[in-house]
Design a protein around this motif. Structure first.
Motif, mmCIF file in Angstrom:
data_model
loop_
_atom_site.group_PDB
_atom_site.id
_atom_site.type_symbol
_atom_site.label_atom_id
_atom_site.label_comp_id
_atom_site.label_asym_id
_atom_site.label_seq_id
_atom_site.Cartn_x
_atom_site.Cartn_y
_atom_site.Cartn_z
ATOM 1 N N PHE A 101 0.844 -1.210 0.000
ATOM 2 C CA PHE A 101 0.000 0.000 0.000
ATOM 3 C C PHE A 101 0.880 1.260 0.000
ATOM 4 O O PHE A 101 0.578 2.242 -0.679
ATOM 5 C CB PHE A 101 -0.909 0.029 1.232
ATOM 6 N N GLN A 102 1.963 1.229 0.779
ATOM 7 C CA GLN A 102 2.834 2.404 0.864
ATOM 8 C C GLN A 102 3.447 2.716 -0.496
ATOM 9 O O GLN A 102 3.430 3.861 -0.962
ATOM 10 C CB GLN A 102 3.942 2.172 1.904
ATOM 11 N N MET A 103 4.028 1.698 -1.130
ATOM 12 C CA MET A 103 4.676 1.948 -2.420
ATOM 13 C C MET A 103 3.664 2.432 -3.450
ATOM 14 O O MET A 103 3.930 3.351 -4.230
ATOM 15 C CB MET A 103 5.366 0.671 -2.919
ATOM 16 N N ALA A 104 2.497 1.817 -3.457
ATOM 17 C CA ALA A 104 1.469 2.214 -4.426
ATOM 18 C C ALA A 104 1.073 3.671 -4.235
ATOM 19 O O ALA A 104 0.881 4.408 -5.207
ATOM 20 C CB ALA A 104 0.252 1.311 -4.287
ATOM 21 N N SER A 105 0.972 4.098 -2.984
ATOM 22 C CA SER A 105 0.479 5.457 -2.739
ATOM 23 C C SER A 105 1.509 6.506 -3.145
ATOM 24 O O SER A 105 1.170 7.680 -3.293
ATOM 25 C CB SER A 105 0.076 5.622 -1.279
ATOM 26 N N LEU A 106 2.763 6.104 -3.358
ATOM 27 C CA LEU A 106 3.796 7.053 -3.790
ATOM 28 C C LEU A 106 3.764 7.293 -5.300
ATOM 29 O O LEU A 106 4.333 8.274 -5.790
ATOM 30 C CB LEU A 106 5.181 6.560 -3.390
ATOM 31 N N ILE A 107 3.136 6.398 -6.029
ATOM 32 C CA ILE A 107 3.200 6.519 -7.488
ATOM 33 C C ILE A 107 1.835 6.570 -8.163
ATOM 34 O O ILE A 107 1.756 6.656 -9.388
ATOM 35 C CB ILE A 107 4.020 5.366 -8.113
ATOM 36 N N ALA A 108 0.767 6.502 -7.367
ATOM 37 C CA ALA A 108 -0.571 6.530 -7.965
ATOM 38 C C ALA A 108 -1.521 7.239 -7.025
ATOM 39 O O ALA A 108 -1.382 7.146 -5.807
ATOM 40 C CB ALA A 108 -1.067 5.111 -8.241
ATOM 41 N N HIS A 109 -2.503 7.923 -7.615
ATOM 42 C CA HIS A 109 -3.518 8.608 -6.816
ATOM 43 C C HIS A 109 -4.464 7.613 -6.168
ATOM 44 O O HIS A 109 -4.953 7.812 -5.067
ATOM 45 C CB HIS A 109 -4.296 9.570 -7.728
ATOM 46 N N CYS A 110 -4.717 6.500 -6.857
ATOM 47 C CA CYS A 110 -5.491 5.428 -6.232
ATOM 48 C C CYS A 110 -5.054 4.110 -6.829
ATOM 49 O O CYS A 110 -4.586 4.041 -7.955
ATOM 50 C CB CYS A 110 -6.994 5.636 -6.397
ATOM 51 N N PHE A 111 -5.169 3.062 -6.027
ATOM 52 C CA PHE A 111 -4.688 1.754 -6.480
ATOM 53 C C PHE A 111 -5.783 0.715 -6.236
ATOM 54 O O PHE A 111 -6.638 0.873 -5.362
ATOM 55 C CB PHE A 111 -3.399 1.364 -5.754
ATOM 56 N N GLY A 112 -5.733 -0.359 -7.028
ATOM 57 C CA GLY A 112 -6.616 -1.493 -6.801
ATOM 58 C C GLY A 112 -5.842 -2.628 -6.153
ATOM 59 O O GLY A 112 -4.614 -2.669 -6.220
ATOM 60 N N VAL A 113 -6.565 -3.523 -5.512
ATOM 61 C CA VAL A 113 -5.955 -4.728 -4.947
ATOM 62 C C VAL A 113 -6.603 -5.913 -5.642
ATOM 63 O O VAL A 113 -7.830 -5.953 -5.788
ATOM 64 C CB VAL A 113 -6.196 -4.801 -3.418
ATOM 65 N N VAL A 114 -5.780 -6.858 -6.116
ATOM 66 C CA VAL A 114 -6.310 -8.080 -6.720
ATOM 67 C C VAL A 114 -5.786 -9.246 -5.895
ATOM 68 O O VAL A 114 -4.572 -9.407 -5.726
ATOM 69 C CB VAL A 114 -5.922 -8.202 -8.210
ATOM 70 N N THR A 115 -6.695 -10.034 -5.369
ATOM 71 C CA THR A 115 -6.313 -11.038 -4.386
ATOM 72 C C THR A 115 -6.840 -12.421 -4.770
ATOM 73 O O THR A 115 -7.253 -12.630 -5.914
ATOM 74 C CB THR A 115 -6.790 -10.592 -2.980
ATOM 75 N N THR A 116 -6.808 -13.357 -3.834
ATOM 76 C CA THR A 116 -7.178 -14.751 -4.117
ATOM 77 C C THR A 116 -8.683 -14.972 -3.875
ATOM 78 O O THR A 116 -9.487 -14.552 -4.670
ATOM 79 C CB THR A 116 -6.319 -15.704 -3.249
ATOM 80 N N LEU A 117 -9.045 -15.580 -2.751
ATOM 81 C CA LEU A 117 -10.441 -15.960 -2.518
ATOM 82 C C LEU A 117 -11.316 -14.779 -2.087
ATOM 83 O O LEU A 117 -10.878 -13.910 -1.331
ATOM 84 C CB LEU A 117 -10.516 -17.034 -1.427
ATOM 85 N N SER A 118 -12.563 -14.791 -2.497
ATOM 86 C CA SER A 118 -13.557 -13.793 -2.068
ATOM 87 C C SER A 118 -13.636 -13.747 -0.544
ATOM 88 O O SER A 118 -13.918 -12.702 0.042
ATOM 89 C CB SER A 118 -14.941 -14.146 -2.621
ATOM 90 N N ARG A 119 -13.404 -14.885 0.072
ATOM 91 C CA ARG A 119 -13.432 -14.970 1.527
ATOM 92 C C ARG A 119 -12.487 -13.981 2.214
ATOM 93 O O ARG A 119 -12.686 -13.585 3.366
ATOM 94 C CB ARG A 119 -13.023 -16.396 1.985
ATOM 95 N N THR A 120 -11.418 -13.622 1.494
ATOM 96 C CA THR A 120 -10.402 -12.765 2.118
ATOM 97 C C THR A 120 -10.685 -11.281 1.907
ATOM 98 O O THR A 120 -9.955 -10.434 2.417
ATOM 99 C CB THR A 120 -8.998 -13.074 1.553
ATOM 100 N N LEU A 121 -11.750 -10.943 1.174
ATOM 101 C CA LEU A 121 -12.020 -9.522 0.917
ATOM 102 C C LEU A 121 -12.182 -8.708 2.198
ATOM 103 O O LEU A 121 -11.588 -7.635 2.319
ATOM 104 C CB LEU A 121 -13.249 -9.353 0.019
ATOM 105 N N PRO A 122 -12.972 -9.167 3.164
ATOM 106 C CA PRO A 122 -13.093 -8.352 4.383
ATOM 107 C C PRO A 122 -11.750 -8.145 5.087
ATOM 108 O O PRO A 122 -11.508 -7.086 5.666
ATOM 109 C CB PRO A 122 -14.051 -9.166 5.260
#
Lengths: 243, 243, 243, 243, 243, 243
Positions: A101-122
Motif C-alpha cells: 500500500f505504501q509503495m502504491a500510494s507514492l506513485i498513484a492517486h489510487c490503487f486497486g488490490v487483486v487477491t485470491t479468494l472472495s473470503r479474504t475480501l473483508p
C-alpha cells in the motif's frame, strides 16, 4: 544486513519462490533468510487459518531475534500477527500488505488490490482501514484462485488474474495494482509487462522498506504499544513462552 | 439452552469466578458450561498474549461445537479470535466487549470504558472502531491493575478502579461505564451500588444476548465471511485441524 | 416484567399484529402491553409523518411510565423520538432499528436492510450513521410497498419483498437481512424459511433486549443527555406537559 | 420578498426580539413575518422540548405556505423539524444552525459554538455531523444560561457568555464564534465589538441566505427526499393534516 | 459594495461571460469588477494548471485589496489558492465550489456535481472532503468537455452536459445539480428550464454570499490560520511579494 | 541513480544542509542533485508562501526531467505541488511529509509531529488527512521557531524543539517523532541520541524511498490522475509552459 523473510504458511515451495523474488531485488549486501513454520496451515485463506498461523509465526520471529536479524518480513497479505511480532522483536517488522500500500500510494492517486479468494475480501478491507488507505483504494477484487494454485499457475488461472487486474484498471479506475498474495510475487514481472499501470508486489516492496529502515538506523519503537510483552506464565504447548 | 463460556486465559480461578457471574444472571433453563484452555497465557494483556491465546481458544470452540452447545461466549475484553470462531461455529459466538458496548448504547448517549493495563488501550480503541462505537465512547481509561490482581482484588486496587470510573463520569462525561475485563465481573454489583451511572459487565451482557439469539432462533450466518473455513492440511501441533 | 410496546402510528391492526409477534417470543413471565396513539398519522413514511407521530408517541411513554412498565419499545423503524423518550422515561427505551442492527451484527459480518418506500432510505441511512453501523450495512433497499399494505400482504407484494431480500444477498453481499418496518414482523418466519440467511425483525429483537436489560438490572442513565427533561411551561394542546 | 421567521418556542418576547434583528439586516424590499406557535414549550432546551415544538412548528410552516411566503426560517439552534418542513414547503426552509455554520466557514478556518445548556451539546454535535462541519468546529461550549434568561440578559450572564467565547478563542483556537441560540441574536453587536474574532448570529445569517436563494430563483427540490409528503389519514389533534 | 470577480484563467472571453452572469444577479448597489490574470494558463484542467494559475491569482487579490474591494470571488471550480487568498485579503474571499455546495445543501438532501474533464474528478472530490460535503454529494460526473469549449458551446456538447445532469438525477439520485465549472455559468438558465431539479451555478451563488457577508459586516477572521502572511524576502519574479 | 532533491524555498544554505543529510544516507551509487529555485520565498511558513513556491518548484521538476533524473524529492514538509509535480514528471516524486509518515507507521503504533510555526498546523493536519495517517498521529506540535532559525539553531531554540518532542512523547503518547520541517534534517542525529523514541527526518526517509522505487522499477503511473498535463497556452511569465 540480514532480513528474515517469514512465509507464515507451511508450504515450503511458496517459501522458496518468495525467497527468490526477495533475493533478486535485495542489495548485494543483504542476506535473505527465508523460513517456513513447522506448525500451521498449508495456506492462509480465512480468519481461522490466520489465527492458527499467527501463533506459529511468533516462534519464527523469536528464532530470528535469537539469530540477530536486522528486520523481519511477514510475507502473507493479511499481515498476520503484525502487532504481536512488533512487541516481540526489536528489529523492524514489516507486513507485505502495508508495504504494498505504501509503495502504491507514492506513485498513484489510487490503487486497486487483486487477491485470491472472495473470503479474504473483508480482511483486505480491514487492513486498508487499519493503515488508513481506504480512500486511496479503488477496490479489492478476488480471483477465487486458491493460494496454492499460484505456485505453478496454469494459463487459465493466470488469465483470470490478468482479467481482474484489467477490470480494476478499466472499471474501478485503479492507477496501480497491489497484488494481494505473497504467492503472486513471481508473476509481477509478467503482469507488469502486459498491463498499462505499475504492478506492486508486497514481498519485494517489504525488502526495500526493510533495507531503508536499516540504513536509516530506525528500529521498532519500544515505548508504548510495541513495548516488550508482559511477563507471565504460559502453559501446555506454549509453555516455552513463559517469561 | 447450553452456553459455552470460554475464558481464553489459563487461569482456572478466573474461569470459576466468571462462571458464577454468568450462572447467577442466566435463566433457570440455561446451563453455563465454563471452560479454560489447556494451552496459553495465564492472562491476556498485550497483542502477543492475544495471538497465543487465540489459537488455543479455537480448540475450545471446536469442543463446544462437538458438545452441541447453543452459543459460545468469548470472555476476554479483546474479543480474541471472534471472526475465526464464527467461521468455525454454527451457533452464535459473542465477544464480551461487543456485548458490553451494545448494552451500554441502549441506555446511555455515551459510555466510558475502564480497563486494566495501559498497554491494552489501543486494543480497546480498535474494537470500538471495528464495531462502530467510537463516537459513543467518551474515552477508555486504564487502571494499570494487572488482570490476575482482579481475582482477589485488594482495597487499594478497588479504590483505583472506582476512581477511574468516577473520572470517566466527571471528567469525560461518561453516562455509563463498560468494564474492560472479564475479571471485573464480580465487582459489578459493588461498583453499581457506589457509582451514579449504570455499570456494565460484558460477561453477563453476553449471557443475555446469547439467550436472546437462541430464543429468536438466530444462528451465525454461514453465507459470506463467516462461512465454513476452507479445507486444507495443517501440520505439527495443529495437525488435528486438517480437513 | 411488563413491556410497553408502542406502535407510533394510529393503525390498530398493525398494533395488534406486532403485539402477537412480541408475545409469541416473550418469556412466559413477560407481559406485552401494546398501545396505539390517539393522535397522529395512520402510517409513518416520511419526515413529516415522523415529526407528527413523535409528539403523540411521548404521551404513550408518559402513560407507560405512570403504569410503571419495565421497558418501552418504539416499534417503528425510524426509531422516532428515541432520545426524547429516554429523557422522559426511567425504564429503558428501545427502538426497533437499533435492536435489529445489534442482533444482526452479532451473527453476520455485514447485513442488508429491506424497507418500504424509497422516501425512507435517507432516514435508514441516518440511523445507521447515528448508531455506528454504516460500515456493517451492505445496503438499504426499498420495496416501495406502502406500510399499510404489509398488514394483509398480497402475493405480489410478498414476492417483491422477497426479491429485494435476494438482491441484497446476491448483489450486495448481505449475510443477514434486517427488516425495515415493524409491519413486516409477521413475515419473518416465512422469509426465514425461504431465504438462505438469517432474517431479523426488530420488534422481536427489541423484546429480547428489553428482557435482557431488565434481568441485568440496567435502566436508562439519568446522568447527562438522558437526564430528566428541563422544567418549563407548555401551552395549547401541549399544556399537559408543563412541569 | 416575504420571509416567514418562525420562533419555534412560545415566547412572544423572543419572537419580537429576533424579528427586530432580522428586519434590521434585511433588504428594504424584504418583509419579515415573525410568528410564534400557539402550542408548545416556552423554550427548547432538550430533545423532549424539541419533539413537542416540532409538531407545532409544522402548523406555522403550513400557514406560511398558505400565505405564499418566499422563504421560511426556523429560528432555533437545533434546526427542529427541518427535513419535515422542507417536505411540506415549496419555498426554501433555512435553519439558523446551518446558516451560521455556512457563514462561519466562509471567513474562518475553524469556528467555535457557544450555546446555552450543557444538555444541548449533543444536539449541536449532531448537527455539525449531519451538515458536515465537524472538522471545522474547534468545540462547542455551554454557558448553562437558560434560553429565557437571554431575553433581558443580566451583566453576570453576559459576562459568562463572553468568557466562554474568549475560552473558545484562546483555548480551543476558534477563529470565529457561532452563537448557539436564537435568543442571543440581540447580543451579536456588543459581542462583536468586544471580541477579536467575527461573531455570527444564525438568525441574521439565515435572512441573508433566504434573500440569496430567492434572488437566485432557487426553491427546495421537490424531487427525492424533500418531495411532497405522502397522502394519508391523521387522527385526533392532528386530523387537520389528513390528505 | 464592490466585488472583485477573479477568473483565474487567462481567457478574457470567459471573464466577460461570467461578469455578465454576476452583474445580472447582483443588487443594483453592487459593482462587479471582473478581472483576468496577465500570467498563467488559458484554462485550468489539471493540478499543474491550478498551481500555475494560483500564483498569478494572488497578484489579482493584492490588486483588489489595493482597490479596497469589499469581497473577492475566485471563479474557478477548483477554488484555487483559496486559503492563501484569505491570508492575503482582509475582505472575504469566496470560492465558487464552496458557494455552490452551500446553496445546494440548503435546498436538497443530496446534490450531484457535473464538471468538465475526468481529470478534474479527484479535485472535486478533494473539495467535497475539505468542506465536509462528501456525504451530501450523490456523485461527481465528468462530461469531458474542455473548459474553453463551454464558451460558445455547440449543441452536441450541450446535449452531453444535459445528459450527464439527467444521469446524475436518475441514476445517482441527485436532487439538485451543482455545475462544476465557472464556464457553465451562462448555461444555468437553459439547464434549469429543461431539468426537473434546481441547477446551481457557483458564480452567482458566490455573488449572493459576498453580498450577504458584506451586509452582515463579516470579514475574514485574521486570528489564526487566515492571519496576515509571515514577513519575508521573495526573489526573482516574485520579488514584489517581499515584506 | 540520480535523485533530484528540491528545496522549494530560496535559501541556498538550507539546500546545502539537506543535500549533506541526503548524500550521507544515500547508497554509494546514488547521486544527489540538490537545487534551489530562482524565484520564490526565502522560507515556506503559510499558505501564501506555499502557493508562490509551488509555481517556481515546477520549473525545477521540469529541469530535473530534462536532466533525466530517476526520482524527484520535494523537501518541504507541506509537500507543495506534489500532485502537479507527479503530472509533470515520469520519474517518481516523493514529498518528505508522506515519506516521514510512512516510515513512522512501520515502526510505531502512533507518532507525533513537531513542526515550526503554529500557522502551519492546519497544513500538517491536512496532509495527515490527505494521506490517511490521522488516526496514527498522536498530535502535531508547533515550536514557533521560524524555518530559517533552524539553519544555525541556537541552544535555546534547540531546547524548545527537544521540549516539544518530549511533550509529544510524555503527554500525547507519541511512540516516534516525525520532524515537521526539512530544516530539521541536520538535527535528527542529536535528537535521536537524546530522546527515547525513534526520530524520523522526512528528507532521508524520502531518499531511501526514492532508491526503493527505483530498484523496484516503479515509476509514477501515467494513467489517471497523474497522467500527462493537458496541452494549452500559457501567457506572461508562464509562457514557457505552453504545450
Amino acid at each position: 544486513m540480514r532480513i528474515q523473510l517469514i512465509n507464515p504458511n507451511t508450504s515450503a515451495d511458496m517459501t522458496h519462490a518468495m525467497a527468490l523474488s526477495a533475493q533478486s531485488i535485495a542489495l548485494s549486501t543483504t542476506q535473505i533468510i527465508a523460513c517456513t513454520p513447522e506448525h500451521g496451515p498449508k495456506s492462509i485463506e480465512c480468519a481461522f487459518d490466520e489465527v492458527i498461523a499467527s501463533a506459529a509465526l511468533l516462534d519464527l520471529i523469536e528464532q530470528g531475534k535469537q539469530q540477530g536479524v536486522d528486520a523481519h518480513i511477514i510475507a502473507c497479505f493479511g499481515d498476520p500477527a503484525l502487532d504481536a511480532a512488533r512487541e516481540l522483536a526489536d528489529a523492524p517488522v514489516i507486513g507485505i500488505a502495508e508495504a504494498g500500500f505504501q509503495m502504491a500510494s507514492l506513485i498513484a492517486h489510487c490503487f486497486g488490490v487483486v487477491t485470491t479468494l472472495s473470503r479474504t475480501l473483508p480482511a483486505s478491507e480491514h487492513l486498508l482501514q487499519k493503515y488508513g488507505y481506504q480512500h486511496k483504494c479503488s477496490g479489492v477484487r478476488a480471483t477465487d484462485i486458491p493460494v496454492l494454485a499460484l505456485e505453478n499457475i496454469d494459463p487459465a488461472a493466470y488469465l483470470l488474474l490478468k482479467t481482474e487486474c484489467l477490470a480494476a484498471i478499466e472499471q474501478d479506475g485503479a492507477e496501480a495494482i497491489v497484488l494481494g498474495c505473497a504467492g503472486m510475487s513471481s508473476l509481477v514481472e509478467k503482469l507488469s509487462a502486459e498491463l498499462p499501470v505499475p504492478i506492486i508486489d508486497g514481498v519485494v516492496a517489504a525488502v526495500k522498506l526493510a533495507e531503508s529502515l536499516h540504513q536509516l538506523g530506525l528500529q521498532t519503537s519500544k515505548k508504548g504499544q510495541y513495548g516488550q510483552r508482559v511477563s507471565k506464565a504460559f502453559t501446555g504447548r506454549y509453555a516455552h513462552w513463559s517469561l
